[in-house]
Design an enzyme around this catalytic site. Sequence first.
Site, PDB file in Angstrom:
ATOM      1  N   ALA A  48       0.867  -1.231  -0.110  1.00 38.80           N
ATOM      2  CA  ALA A  48       0.028   0.133  -0.074  1.00 38.80           C
ATOM      3  C   ALA A  48       0.942   1.301   0.002  1.00 38.80           C
ATOM      4  O   ALA A  48       2.081   1.348   0.240  1.00 38.80           O
ATOM      5  CB  ALA A  48      -0.874   0.058   1.012  1.00 38.80           C
ATOM      6  N   TYR A 113      -5.545  10.027   1.905  1.00 39.68           N
ATOM      7  CA  TYR A 113      -5.034   8.487   1.947  1.00 39.68           C
ATOM      8  C   TYR A 113      -6.413   7.627   2.325  1.00 39.68           C
ATOM      9  O   TYR A 113      -6.713   6.643   1.573  1.00 39.68           O
ATOM     10  CB  TYR A 113      -4.214   8.386   3.302  1.00 39.68           C
ATOM     11  CG  TYR A 113      -3.992   6.871   3.628  1.00 39.68           C
ATOM     12  CD1 TYR A 113      -3.101   6.050   3.077  1.00 39.68           C
ATOM     13  CD2 TYR A 113      -4.443   6.648   4.867  1.00 39.68           C
ATOM     14  CE1 TYR A 113      -3.107   4.725   3.597  1.00 39.68           C
ATOM     15  CE2 TYR A 113      -4.415   5.314   5.402  1.00 39.68           C
ATOM     16  CZ  TYR A 113      -3.541   4.257   4.777  1.00 39.68           C
ATOM     17  OH  TYR A 113      -3.672   3.092   5.236  1.00 39.68           O
TER      18      TYR A 113
HETATM   19  N1  NAP Z   1       0.289   0.779   9.681  1.00 37.06           N
HETATM   20  C1  NAP Z   1      -0.977   1.093   9.976  1.00 37.06           C
HETATM   21  O1  NAP Z   1      -1.250   1.790  11.201  1.00 37.06           O
HETATM   22  C2  NAP Z   1      -2.378   0.735   9.310  1.00 37.06           C
HETATM   23  C3  NAP Z   1      -3.481   1.310   9.724  1.00 37.06           C
HETATM   24  C4  NAP Z   1      -4.762   0.819   8.927  1.00 37.06           C
HETATM   25  C5  NAP Z   1      -4.402   0.083   7.976  1.00 37.06           C
HETATM   26  N2  NAP Z   1      -3.129  -0.199   7.526  1.00 37.06           N
HETATM   27  C6  NAP Z   1      -3.226  -1.181   6.107  1.00 37.06           C
HETATM   28  O2  NAP Z   1      -2.508  -2.224   6.379  1.00 37.06           O
HETATM   29  C7  NAP Z   1      -1.769  -2.560   5.090  1.00 37.06           C
HETATM   30  C8  NAP Z   1      -0.230  -2.879   5.687  1.00 37.06           C
HETATM   31  O3  NAP Z   1       0.170  -1.527   6.279  1.00 37.06           O
HETATM   32  P1  NAP Z   1       1.547  -1.182   6.700  1.00 37.06           P
HETATM   33  O4  NAP Z   1       1.747  -0.572   7.778  1.00 37.06           O
HETATM   34  O5  NAP Z   1       2.246  -2.906   6.807  1.00 37.06           O
HETATM   35  O6  NAP Z   1       2.262  -0.712   5.637  1.00 37.06           O
HETATM   36  P2  NAP Z   1       3.894  -0.479   5.160  1.00 37.06           P
HETATM   37  O7  NAP Z   1       4.673  -0.649   6.361  1.00 37.06           O
HETATM   38  O8  NAP Z   1       4.110   0.904   4.445  1.00 37.06           O
HETATM   39  O9  NAP Z   1       3.955  -1.449   4.024  1.00 37.06           O
HETATM   40  C9  NAP Z   1       3.350  -1.327   2.683  1.00 37.06           C
HETATM   41  C10 NAP Z   1       4.373  -1.992   1.784  1.00 37.06           C
HETATM   42  O10 NAP Z   1       4.072  -1.878   0.427  1.00 37.06           O
HETATM   43  C11 NAP Z   1       4.923  -1.784  -0.459  1.00 37.06           C
HETATM   44  N3  NAP Z   1       4.708  -1.024  -1.450  1.00 37.06           N
HETATM   45  C12 NAP Z   1       4.699   0.173  -1.801  1.00 37.06           C
HETATM   46  N4  NAP Z   1       4.618   0.588  -2.903  1.00 37.06           N
HETATM   47  C13 NAP Z   1       4.559  -0.633  -3.780  1.00 37.06           C
HETATM   48  C14 NAP Z   1       4.304  -1.043  -5.083  1.00 37.06           C
HETATM   49  N5  NAP Z   1       4.162  -0.371  -5.963  1.00 37.06           N
HETATM   50  N6  NAP Z   1       4.373  -2.286  -5.338  1.00 37.06           N
HETATM   51  C15 NAP Z   1       4.696  -3.289  -4.310  1.00 37.06           C
HETATM   52  N7  NAP Z   1       4.811  -2.892  -3.020  1.00 37.06           N
HETATM   53  C16 NAP Z   1       4.562  -1.793  -2.685  1.00 37.06           C
HETATM   54  C17 NAP Z   1       6.207  -1.005   0.715  1.00 37.06           C
HETATM   55  O11 NAP Z   1       7.299  -1.381  -0.064  1.00 37.06           O
HETATM   56  P3  NAP Z   1       8.555  -0.180   0.256  1.00 37.06           P
HETATM   57  O12 NAP Z   1       8.521  -0.159   1.926  1.00 37.06           O
HETATM   58  O13 NAP Z   1       9.798  -0.861  -0.387  1.00 37.06           O
HETATM   59  O14 NAP Z   1       7.932   0.865  -0.160  1.00 37.06           O
HETATM   60  C18 NAP Z   1       5.870  -1.880   1.894  1.00 37.06           C
HETATM   61  O15 NAP Z   1       6.408  -3.002   1.961  1.00 37.06           O
HETATM   62  C19 NAP Z   1      -1.927  -1.270   4.301  1.00 37.06           C
HETATM   63  O16 NAP Z   1      -2.994  -1.773   3.267  1.00 37.06           O
HETATM   64  C20 NAP Z   1      -2.266  -0.064   5.194  1.00 37.06           C
HETATM   65  O17 NAP Z   1      -3.292   0.610   4.138  1.00 37.06           O
HETATM   66  C21 NAP Z   1      -2.187   0.070   8.240  1.00 37.06           C
END
Ligand code: NAP
Length: 272
Positions: A48, A113
């Site tokens: 994401a 977002y």
């Molecule tokens: N963190 C929170 O508090 C939270 C809250 C609610 C919902 N969510 C949801 O939970 C999910 C996981 O979130 P997270 O916190 O684990 O996010 P994250 O740590 O930012 O991980 C997102 C991953 O997506 C990868 N990514 C970005 N652009 C990409 C592309 N074009 N192709 C392939 N991979 C790509 C990133 O790689 P790089 O790091 O190499 O860019 C990263 O590994 C997401 O859907 C998010 O919206 C998260």
Amino acid sequence: MEFRSLSEYFPNLIFSFFTKDDVSIDDNSAIKALLIRHKIDFLVNCAAYTAVDKAEAEKEIALSINATAPGKLATICNELGIKFIHFSTDYVFDGNGSSPYEENDETNPVNFYGETKLEGEKNIMMNDPSAMIIRTSWVYSSYGKNFVKTMIRLMKERNEISVVNDQSGCPTYAADLAGIVLAMISKENIPAGIFHYANRGVITWYEFAVAIKEITNSACIIKPIPTTAFPTPAKRPSYSALQTEKIRKHTGMMIPGWRESLEKCIALISPL
Ligand SMILES: NC(=O)c1ccc[n+]([C@@H]2O[C@H](COP(=O)([O-])OP(=O)(O)OC[C@H]3O[C@@H](n4cnc5c(N)ncnc54)[C@H](OP(=O)(O)O)[C@@H]3O)[C@@H](O)[C@H]2O)c1
């Protein structure tokens, strides 16, 4: 990372992990080829665009990664008969509520977002009605960058830190979230539609920081401040707690309380 680390506890499943280096989420033909080559039955999309403040300026890329690409993934999964599991966010809500949001409650994102994630949900549901979307909130882990790790670092570096005390929500330990997803996959029991998952309990970011201070025995002073004292490019919902009864009933699994899971996570973060 939590999926990788839990994978050894699911010996009945064969895992394939793909990162941005293997394939970009918006490269449809490469993804389709990969899914066919690896004979994938379940696709969990953790990719994401998650930079909430930067998304206000980088609208095109945020929309492409969070809305267009998941919609296309859903189409591919539908075509190939793959069960698609996707993560969305509490930020689809405006935060004007005062009791935990249920899955069917009205959405109304207050930042870009949140708009992109909501658009992603709609695209997925339209293209693959059998997909499962899990909205989660305030996710942290012993891996990567997140609020818990930032607080632990700041509490070591500073004598005093200020944390907002007028935004409430539910922290989610990523290991708990990955665990429930893998349990459903291993039972081939992935329901269609939108589900909420977060740890039990509703707190403010300030209360979260105080708990981190207590668990780590930090001497740092934590000061509660209003959101107005910490302006950010993207607005945040002031209340975004998620009601998780639907997924609890579906899985029959107990959802851990936020403090208990926070203690488990901090025990894995070393050195304290
Ligand atoms: N963190 C929170 O508090 C939270 C809250 C609610 C919902 N969510 C949801 O939970 C999910 C996981 O979130 P997270 O916190 O684990 O996010 P994250 O740590 O930012 O991980 C997102 C991953 O997506 C990868 N990514 C970005 N652009 C990409 C592309 N074009 N192709 C392939 N991979 C790509 C990133 O790689 P790089 O790091 O190499 O860019 C990263 O590994 C997401 O859907 C998010 O919206 C998260």
